[in-house]
Design a protein around this motif. Sequence first.
Motif, mmCIF file in Angstrom:
data_model
loop_
_atom_site.group_PDB
_atom_site.id
_atom_site.type_symbol
_atom_site.label_atom_id
_atom_site.label_comp_id
_atom_site.label_asym_id
_atom_site.label_seq_id
_atom_site.Cartn_x
_atom_site.Cartn_y
_atom_site.Cartn_z
ATOM 1 N N ASN A 135 0.487 2.031 -6.094
ATOM 2 C CA ASN A 135 1.299 3.195 -5.708
ATOM 3 C C ASN A 135 1.785 3.104 -4.269
ATOM 4 O OD1 ASN A 135 0.830 4.256 -8.254
ATOM 5 N ND2 ASN A 135 -0.914 5.478 -7.604
ATOM 6 N N CYS A 136 0.915 2.602 -3.375
ATOM 7 C CA CYS A 136 1.238 2.601 -1.940
ATOM 8 C C CYS A 136 1.887 1.307 -1.464
ATOM 9 C CB CYS A 136 -0.039 2.850 -1.124
ATOM 10 S SG CYS A 136 -0.897 4.393 -1.498
ATOM 11 N N SER B 215 -3.970 12.406 -0.427
ATOM 12 C CA SER B 215 -2.639 12.219 -1.007
ATOM 13 C C SER B 215 -1.662 11.791 0.081
ATOM 14 C CB SER B 215 -2.150 13.515 -1.681
ATOM 15 O OG SER B 215 -2.114 14.573 -0.738
ATOM 16 N N GLY B 216 -0.522 11.283 -0.354
ATOM 17 C CA GLY B 216 0.557 10.955 0.563
ATOM 18 C C GLY B 216 0.172 9.964 1.643
ATOM 19 N N TYR B 217 0.548 10.297 2.868
ATOM 20 C CA TYR B 217 0.338 9.392 4.004
ATOM 21 C C TYR B 217 -1.140 9.116 4.237
ATOM 22 C CZ TYR B 217 0.284 7.709 8.826
ATOM 23 O OH TYR B 217 0.059 6.971 9.968
ATOM 24 N N ASN B 218 -1.987 10.132 4.061
ATOM 25 C CA ASN B 218 -3.428 9.937 4.268
ATOM 26 C C ASN B 218 -4.001 8.914 3.298
ATOM 27 O OD1 ASN B 218 -3.722 11.620 6.449
ATOM 28 N ND2 ASN B 218 -4.421 13.381 5.264
ATOM 29 N N ARG B 219 -3.563 8.961 2.060
ATOM 30 C CA ARG B 219 -4.051 7.965 1.100
ATOM 31 C C ARG B 219 -3.596 6.573 1.491
ATOM 32 N NH1 ARG B 219 -3.730 8.861 -5.290
ATOM 33 N NH2 ARG B 219 -5.322 10.362 -4.661
ATOM 34 N N ASN B 220 -2.368 6.450 1.959
ATOM 35 C CA ASN B 220 -1.890 5.146 2.422
ATOM 36 C C ASN B 220 -2.790 4.585 3.511
ATOM 37 O OD1 ASN B 220 0.200 5.526 0.678
ATOM 38 N ND2 ASN B 220 1.795 5.733 2.228
#
Length: 450
Positions: free
Chosen positions: A242-243, A183-188
């Motif tokens: 999303n990103c 999620s969040g930054y890691n997913r980006n």
Amino acid sequence: MFFFHYPELTDKFGHFVLKCWFAHVDISCFEDENLVPNLQSDANCMMNIIQGNPNVLLILLDMVHIEEMELAYKALVTLKFFLRSSSNIVLTSDLLRPLLLQILQKFTIENNAQPSKGNKNLSLVLDLLSLIQIKIGHLEEMGSIDFKLLYHVNNLAGKCKALSTELLQPALNIFYCSLKQTSGYNRNRVVSMLLSNSSLMELLEKILELSWSEQCTLERFPDDLVSSVWLLIGSLVQSQTNCKSEVHRTISLKLNKVFHFISFKKDSLTLQGCILHFLKIVLRNKFTSPLLTITNPNTRNHPLQDQDASLYPLSYKQVLLLFIHLQNFLVQGDDFLVYAATGCLEAMVEYLHIKDQVTLCHVMSQPWSRFLFFTMVNSTHNCLFNSGFLRLSALFLKYHCKNIVFEADMKRFLQMAAELKSEELSSNTAEALILFLKQVELCSDVLPYE
């Protein structure tokens, strides 16, 4: 085996002892995920040894990496069984991941990251890594070593040939889990890393093209591999949306081929479900993803009628065909296919509501819909246990399909709902029933009932 109670002996002779042990024992029970080894069996003995000396896991992993395939496979099966039954999977994975990284780094250096030049053991190593990713992904966020592992797997996959299924299947599993369990930054970071690999995007496109080519049958491409490609592309489309990640290479997709697949490739319910899951995502994105270049030869070779123009890139014929197929899937009985078909159906109705409400009304009001609804409501099996049918019924109510849902149907529905016991329902069915009852309440002025 008392030998493994002594760390120094284990480090010096453990590899040799395990080779001899595997040559004389039966570990077939490890291959059955539902089978529990007998307390007196050799397999249970091995589990006790690993619990008493976790460093045995490192020896097993080394065997997976360097031994002949028969012995390496036995070591892999043992490791996978222990991972599935481990009560502390995080500590176990923390022990294994550094060595996995060393193996991938060594392979990259020795083979210049060309999988075709490497040994067959690499597919076993990736298989183990994918299981670790599945087991720990929901327990903790990806860390530094996880991204290093993903980096190497990403490079390896991009340089694979389309038919290298043994390597590609675990690699695709790793990519999908990395996208879904972060999620969040890691997913980006995960999305950016995968999308920057133009060779990987080209490979995914090639697999889809070959899978529906008349010159290359699916006998050469396992359904599991093609299913994984559809799931990964769908996840990348959603994550990129999303990103807002940069796209370096698009994936071309021919809609007429997709619809042909849905119509005629009916021997694999899993593959059907994965394609429908993908269609749900692109429908909700209105076919506007920067990652996809979508074409539809059926609507390109002649001037579009007003109806087809409003639905572009779909045609009216394709919309009607898809709606019928989705309704048919709802009564197949396969939970995954029903779930995927329901999601796709809801997304398509939303798409039509935005694009052309006249077409939506016409499609929803087909005589087949009434026949299906009547059959399900009056079947001997309680239709309220079918989550897909409940969601379809909610759509009929939402869009005021008076010629589909009659007052007598509603009375029977409510009577059956009153007789249900909550413990009899799965979570998906309970959620769908709540959605349906809420829609009944909202539409009480359109469909009167007592």
